[in-house]
Design a protein around this motif. Structure first.
Motif, short mmCIF file in Angstrom:
data_model
loop_
_atom_site.label_atom_id
_atom_site.label_comp_id
_atom_site.label_asym_id
_atom_site.label_seq_id
_atom_site.Cartn_x
_atom_site.Cartn_y
_atom_site.Cartn_z
N LYS A 64 -3.34 -17.81 5.67
CA LYS A 64 -4.13 -16.72 6.25
C LYS A 64 -3.29 -15.47 6.45
O LYS A 64 -3.73 -14.34 6.18
N ASP A 68 -4.10 -12.04 4.68
CA ASP A 68 -4.36 -10.86 5.49
C ASP A 68 -3.43 -9.72 5.11
O ASP A 68 -3.82 -8.54 5.13
N LYS A 69 -2.21 -10.08 4.74
CA LYS A 69 -1.26 -9.05 4.33
C LYS A 69 -1.72 -8.38 3.04
O LYS A 69 -1.53 -7.18 2.83
N TYR A 71 -5.07 -8.50 1.64
CA TYR A 71 -6.40 -7.91 1.72
C TYR A 71 -6.60 -7.05 2.96
O TYR A 71 -7.58 -6.31 3.05
N PRO A 73 -6.52 -7.23 7.44
CA PRO A 73 -7.07 -8.17 8.42
C PRO A 73 -8.58 -8.31 8.28
O PRO A 73 -9.27 -7.36 7.95
N VAL A 76 -11.60 -12.13 3.48
CA VAL A 76 -10.91 -12.18 2.22
C VAL A 76 -11.70 -11.38 1.21
O VAL A 76 -12.84 -11.02 1.44
N GLN A 83 -14.61 -9.70 11.02
CA GLN A 83 -13.23 -9.67 11.44
C GLN A 83 -13.09 -10.33 12.80
O GLN A 83 -13.87 -10.12 13.70
N PRO A 87 -5.26 -9.86 16.79
CA PRO A 87 -4.38 -10.70 16.01
C PRO A 87 -4.06 -12.00 16.73
O PRO A 87 -4.04 -12.05 17.96
N GLU A 91 0.04 -14.34 13.61
CA GLU A 91 0.08 -13.02 13.00
C GLU A 91 1.08 -12.11 13.70
O GLU A 91 1.83 -11.35 13.09
N TYR A 103 -1.56 -4.30 14.40
CA TYR A 103 -2.85 -3.89 13.85
C TYR A 103 -3.41 -2.72 14.65
O TYR A 103 -3.43 -2.72 15.88
#
Length: 734
Positions: A64, A68-69, A71, A73, A76, A83, A87, A91, A103
């Motif tokens: 994940k 997330d990195k 696409y 946060p 997908v 969402q 975080p 994360e 974030y």
């Protein structure tokens, strides 16, 4: 009072599955799992290091973070999941490790998330993640689905599909693959594999093999093994299974087994009330069970086979019958039984059964069979195909089988065997003698023969010309074409005649065309001699050879040439002229005009090899019986249809001809049924039951048995054994 036999109770619960079935199911499951694997190869060390650094508990958490990195946060790519607020701990640790900013909600990110929310996805949308298959929407899931199956159960916002799940609910397991791919060299780099299971991670699921869970409700056509019950012995170790090689096997009839199952055996004797002891005795292919007390009283007795008249075991007689009727050899079947440790009838008993019952049964069955065929031929004039077959290769044959087939129905009408001793121990005279007996047999059966087709046997041709002038005699053009090809290939080996070899197949085809087209000798000669003009690229000529044919009948030759034209007057052309104008060949033209062939009869001669191979020797009655069985087999399967494919086409198989180096196709016929087997077996059993005398009476040779002429086929009487021992010395004896 006899104690009744106990019926074992079956154990309750789900029936056990055999180990072989479990392995097969596990292998099928493994193949299914392998389709969704993710192989990271050499990156496994970096993956595990990252998992440790960010304090991730599962591989799913690592996945994940990486997704997330890539696409951003939230959802997908291609997904529709809202969402998650804030975080996670993992994360945060990852961003701290990588020195990344926390974030924050940016206009670009908010705009992207809004577009994803507004976009409509159908439930059949295809996932962009490799190895993840689309799942059905939860609204369509069955309420009866087992919790053991991997299916999403969390609620999804309305309008969204469950095909895309929270990445934290993707369970990625590292495992070592087994029983699914070929073994690799131990020195090669090991690449671990990953399985991705789509669905929520349920910690309450009990541990069990995936194969057992996945296939727990599967229904198969295979019959599963019986559970462990009393009376069913199951091998537990390899040593136990290895001991089976010493176990004695027996032939047992179904009726005998039912009798044994109904028996109630007491522990004491019925006469003296003393304890009984179990005894086993083997006789032939049967086994006897006896319960005998110490005084010799037999309380109970059981045999694995029913007994026929005179105490003959039915299994012994039927095994002997099956050996002969199936075309097998007793020595081979006996060796098979020895390797199987199967009780078998002795060689002497087999020989006695064969002489007393089997051979007479075949003769009787054939007489009735062929009489029904000949009854339909009486009153009409028929064309018969005849051919002789020797029992061994070379010029040292002992038997000759002459077979006659009806040209229209392809049924075998007569089978005559001649022994070498009946022709003065001359193998050359056997075929003519067999042919003479065949015509005499058809005469006695009132079968009118209008034409006889044979090979170019000079003695048979002379006999028909002198004794049966009213019967038309034709030669098999296949034999003539084969001899013609031999002459052409031999001439092509001469100096400056090599170009003749390439024309061999074309010359043979021209011979077949001439036989099929010509109506008389004059027309045959004209077409046949036209070959000498055509082969030198001369397709019109001034004078015909005894006919008015002065040109080829083919059209314009526009196709590319396969072989080069010969030069007129060249050595190759002159060699061909000698073959075409051979005087003996031209005298035989009247025998070619009907264009008859005995190809089907040649096929029957090959069938005889199944029942009477040329590498085995037989006494005269047995050799004839085996030939008759081959004829019964042939006549019983003449109307066998071809196998039809599902699309309605005829099934064929390819055959490579070594001699011509060409591929051919042949139709695939349905399997033979051998319906005559039951009639032959019944006849043998009836003969034994109706015989009043003993089976062990002396064997008397029939009046026409060739062994009455001479005990051997040798021209010289055998010397004494002691003399042979003295004279026979090995060259390698030191």
């Amino acid at each position: 009072m006899a104690t009744p036999m106990k019926v074992p109770r079956l154990s309750a619960g789900r029936p056990k599955v055999s180990s072989s079935t479990k392995k097969r199911r596990k292998k099928a499951t493994q193949i299914s799992i392998n389709r969704s694997r993710i192989v990271i190869g050499e990156q496994i060390d970096r993956w595990n290091a990252l998992k440790t650094d960010i304090d991730a508990k599962t591989n799913a958490e690592v996945a994940k973070v990486l997704l997330d990195k890539y696409y951003g946060p939230g959802p997908v790519a291609g997904g529709s999941i809202e969402q998650q607020p804030g975080p996670s701990k993992v994360e945060t640790a990852y961003r701290k490790k990588m020195a990344l900013p926390s974030y924050t909600s940016t206009p670009a990110a908010s705009h992207r998330l809004q577009l994803l929310k507004e976009q409509q996805y159908e439930s059949s949308a295809e996932s962009s993640i490799s190895g993840v298959e689309p799942l059905a929407s939860s609204s369509h899931a069955s309420a009866s689905d087992s919790p053991r199956h991997y299916s999403p159960e969390k609620k999804v916002p309305p309008g969204y599909s469950t095909s895309f799940m929270d990445p934290f609910e993707l369970s990625i397991d590292v495992y070592e693959e087994s029983n699914s791919e070929p073994e690799i060299d131990e020195d090669e780099d090991y690449e671990p594999s990953f399985d991705i299971f789509i669905g929520p991670v349920n910690e309450n699921i009990s541990e069990a093999s995936f194969a057992e869970e996945f296939f727990s409700e599967e229904k198969e056509d295979d019959v599963e093994e019986e559970p462990d019950v009393e009376g069913v012995k199951r091998m537990q170790t390899s040593d136990e299974a290895a001991k089976l090689s010493d176990e004695q096997m027996f032939l047992c009839s179904g009726e005998a087994l039912l009798t044994l199952s109904r028996m109630s055996v007491k522990d004491t004797c019925n006469s003296c009330s003393k304890p009984v002891d179990f005894q086993k005795k083997i006789r032939g292919s049967a086994v006897y069970f006896k319960w005998v007390c110490e005084d010799g009283h037999v309380s109970f007795s059981w045999c694995s086979q029913p007994l026929l008249r005179g105490g003959v075991h039915s299994g012994d007689l039927m095994v002997s019958s099956a050996v002969l009727f199936s075309g097998n050899n007793f020595q081979k079947i006996s060796l098979f039984a020895k390797f199987l440790n199967l009780a078998m009838v002795s060689s002497s008993s087999y020989s006695r059964f064969q002489t007393t019952y089997l051979v007479p049964a075949v003769e009787t069955f054939w007489s009735s069979h062929v009489e029904n065929i000949l009854e339909t031929k009486r009153g009409e004039e028929i064309v018969i195909l005849g051919d002789g077959r020797m029992d061994s290769p070379g010029h040292c044959a002992q038997y000759c089988t002459y077979t006659v087939m009806d040209n229209n129905t392809k049924q075998i009408l007569s089978v005559v065997t001649v022994d070498k001793r009946e022709t003065g121990k001359s193998s050359v005279r056997m075929e003519k003698e067999a042919f003479v007996r065949t015509l005499h047999h058809l005469d006695t059966e009132n079968v009118k023969v209008g034409e006889v087709v044979t090979d170019a046997h000079t003695s048979i041709a002379a006999y028909l010309r002198n004794e049966y002038p009213q019967i038309q005699h034709s030669f098999d053009i296949w034999h003539v074409a084969k001899n013609l090809a031999k002459k052409i290939m031999k001439a092509g080996q001469q100096k400056q005649c090599g170009g003749l070899k390439g024309w061999c197949r074309h010359i043979v085809n021209h011979f077949y065309h001439t036989c099929d087209s010509a109506r008389d000798v004059e027309e045959f000669t004209g077409i046949w001699f036209g070959l000498l003009h055509h082969i030198v690229n001369e397709h019109e000529w001034n004078f015909g050879c005894g006919s008015n044919i002065t040109k080829c009948v083919h059209g314009p030759l526009t196709e590319p040439r396969e072989v080069e034209w010969l030069s007129k007057g060249s050595p190759a052309h002159n060699a061909l002229r000698q073959i075409v104008a051979d005087k003996r060949f031209l005298k035989q033209i009247p025998y070619f005009l009907n264009a008859r062939s005995t190809a089907e009869l040649e096929g029957f001669n090959n069938l005889i090899l199944m029942y009477a191979g040329k590498r085995f020797s037989y006494i005269p009655p047995v050799y004839r019986a085996r030939n008759l069985i081959a004829a019964i087999d042939h006549n019983s399967h003449l109307e066998r249809p071809s196998v039809i494919n599902k699309d309605g086409t005829e099934r064929v198989h390819k055959i490579f001809n070594k001699k011509s180096s060409r591929w051919l196709i042949r139709p695939v016929k349905e399997q033979k049924k051998y319906d005559y087997r039951k009639g032959l077996m019944e006849l043998v059993l009836r003969m034994r039951m109706e015989e009043k005398g003993s089976m062990f009476k002396p064997v008397v040779l029939k009046a026409d048995d060739p062994r009455r002429i001479s005990s051997t086929i040798s021209q010289v009487a055998p010397p004494p054994t002691d003399q042979l021992k003295k004279e026979q010395v090995s060259r390698f004896t030191k």
